[in-house]
Each structure stands twice: as structure tokens, then as C-alpha cells.
Enzyme design. Sequence first.
Site, PDB file in Angstrom:
ATOM      1  N   ARG A 154      54.694  39.435  17.555  1.00 57.35           N
ATOM      2  CA  ARG A 154      56.134  39.620  17.667  1.00 57.35           C
ATOM      3  C   ARG A 154      56.852  38.342  17.250  1.00 57.35           C
ATOM      4  NH1 ARG A 154      55.213  44.198  17.647  1.00 57.35           N
ATOM      5  NH2 ARG A 154      55.808  45.851  19.121  1.00 57.35           N
TER       6      ARG A 154
ATOM      7  N   HIS B  61      56.476  42.377   8.531  1.00 51.48           N
ATOM      8  CA  HIS B  61      56.144  43.188   9.710  1.00 51.48           C
ATOM      9  C   HIS B  61      55.502  44.500   9.272  1.00 51.48           C
ATOM     10  CE1 HIS B  61      57.318  43.969  14.199  1.00 51.48           C
ATOM     11  NE2 HIS B  61      56.093  44.398  13.903  1.00 51.48           N
TER      12      HIS B  61
ATOM     13  N   GLU C 216      64.085  38.999  12.947  1.00 52.49           N
ATOM     14  CA  GLU C 216      64.088  40.449  13.142  1.00 52.49           C
ATOM     15  C   GLU C 216      65.008  40.847  14.290  1.00 52.49           C
ATOM     16  OE1 GLU C 216      60.091  42.284  13.123  1.00 52.49           O
ATOM     17  OE2 GLU C 216      59.391  40.345  12.384  1.00 52.49           O
TER      18      GLU C 216
END
Length: 336
Positions: free
Chosen positions: A241, A293, A270
Site C-alpha cells: 500500500r 498498482h 494514490e
Amino acid sequence: MSVNKRVVVVTPKFFDAATIGFLESQGCSVVLAMLPNGKSDAAATEEELIAVLAEADAWIVGHANVTSSLLQALPRLKVIARRGVGYERVDVDAACRSGKVVTIAAGGNEESVADRTLGLMLATAHRFRESQQQLIDGPGSILIGHDLYGKTVGLVGLGRIAQHVVKRLRGFETTLLVSTPRPTFAYGKAMNIEYVELDALLQRSDFVSLHAPLTPATKHLVDATGLARMKRSAFLINTARGGLVDDRALLEALNEGRIAGAGLDVFESESDPGLAWVTNELVRLPNVIATPHSGASTHEGLQRTNLVAANCVVSVLGGEEPPPGCQVFSSTYSAS
């Protein structure tokens, strides 16, 4: 089992025909949402999502932000099934308060992300990007890289993806260090893992690979101080993440040569568009291998995850017990 033509709206792209067929065989009417200008659901506005979801009983969602106001505008919606394992973009509390069910699809993309993790380790260490640029630019000297074989690899977190990474790394005869708040010592012994604190892992590892969830406690888990503990010859890999790493500190460390390189599939920008400039600078560095991603985005991985999400939908709409991998969040749901 039939769900009497309940409407299932699918907003992520790359939803395969076999999974559509499965949903239809279970009595669902499947709508592949066409968002304006070919947008991904992550880029769609709340108004655009409301327009495509107004008649939905179930929503299979990719990376859209599922907010309280969006849920309030969709009274017919019963289940939000994430095609993926994270739910930080979903207001789970708001969904539960409104009587809706949220599910995540574990078990579909683990192999794909584990493959991407190893790929980034190899690509950074062997300097694939820089070597290809040498060929594009013309004759140049051969660049000397590093082996993954025999190195010390530190894994931060030991969830399902990390365990698949462990299996792959055994073939490279690596020394494995793991930092996790919940060590499983029988597993560690079986896989020849040494459990250590994060500081020790950062100091000792040739490759540091992140596999933790993003929570308030793990935000900037690797910050300027942590990066300073790493070897100058070490590589940082993040397929988990954005936000686990302080990307501004990482950019500074790479620019100053304080670590050797990074393999990144996720970025802080993001969730914080104000950091887009940091991402833009990171991906232009010669010692960074970057992907958008997309670690889970293989044909096989998406098909597996599509099917898990579809099974979640069918089970919840039918009042049945969801199959393995369908983690359910709800204040009211129970299988009949």
C-alpha cells in the site's frame, strides 16, 4: 441457487466472460458499467457512480471511494463486493449503519502479487531499466548488478501474499527475516524464518519488502529514520500500500544514494493527489522500477478475484454462508 434476477453492476475493468456466465447462471443480471470517457471507477465522481448504480442490488467495485454520502444515495444497494483485499477506500462503518454488506475477495490475487514482488526484486538488483536504456541510447558499458541468490531478505508483514513470497524466495536460498506483530513460530521454524524487530530488519536486509496493511499505526512505517537504517546497497520493495513509505523521504534517500534502488507498485499519491509530484520524480529515477498498482492485474489473477467477488455477491444476496475468501463486514448479515 437463484437470486431472481438481482442486478449486479460491475465497475472495475477486465471482468471476464466466465464470471459473467457464473453470475447469470445464478439468476443475476450483470451490467458492466460504462463510465464517462472510459474512466476507471477510482477516477469516477460520486455523481457518475450514482448514475450507473441507481438500480443495482449488488456492486462489484475496484478502487472507487465508497463514501457515506454515496451509500445514502443508493437505497436499493445491498452488497458492495470489493474485487481485492483492501477496504480502506470503503466507509465500512457507514455501510454497516445503512444495513449494507461489504465483502473483500481474498485468495484471488496473492500468487500474482507475489510474482510481482519477486520480479521487482530481480529487476532492481539486476538493473533491468538502466541496462535497457543503455541499449536504447547506444553503445555503453555493461552495468554490474547484484544477485538475489543468497541475500538477506526482510519481509515486513506475514500475511497471505508474504507467505507466497517466502515460498518463492526459498528457491533463491535467501536468509529470511520477518517483522510482524503476530509471529507464528511453528511456521517460522518450518520455513526457516527469523522473527526480528523492524529496526533490526531494516539494518540487516539486502532487500526490504513491505506486506503490511495501511492503518493509522502503519502509515509511514518506513520513514526517513527507517530509510537511514538501511544499507546503502539495499533495495526497498513495496507492493502493498502507498502510505506505508514516506515517499518524500524515499525520493530524498534515492537522490542522495543512501539506498541502492526501489521497486514500487504503490505510491502515496494514490490517496493524496498533492504528492503526485513526488511520484512523478520517483518513477523517473534510473534505479527505480515502477508499476501503476498493477501487481494483481494478470489475466489469471483477475479471473480468480472476479470469481471470488461474484461468489460473495451470490452468497449474500441468497442469504447463504459466503465461501472461503469472502470476508464479510456487516452489522446485520447472517446466513440463513
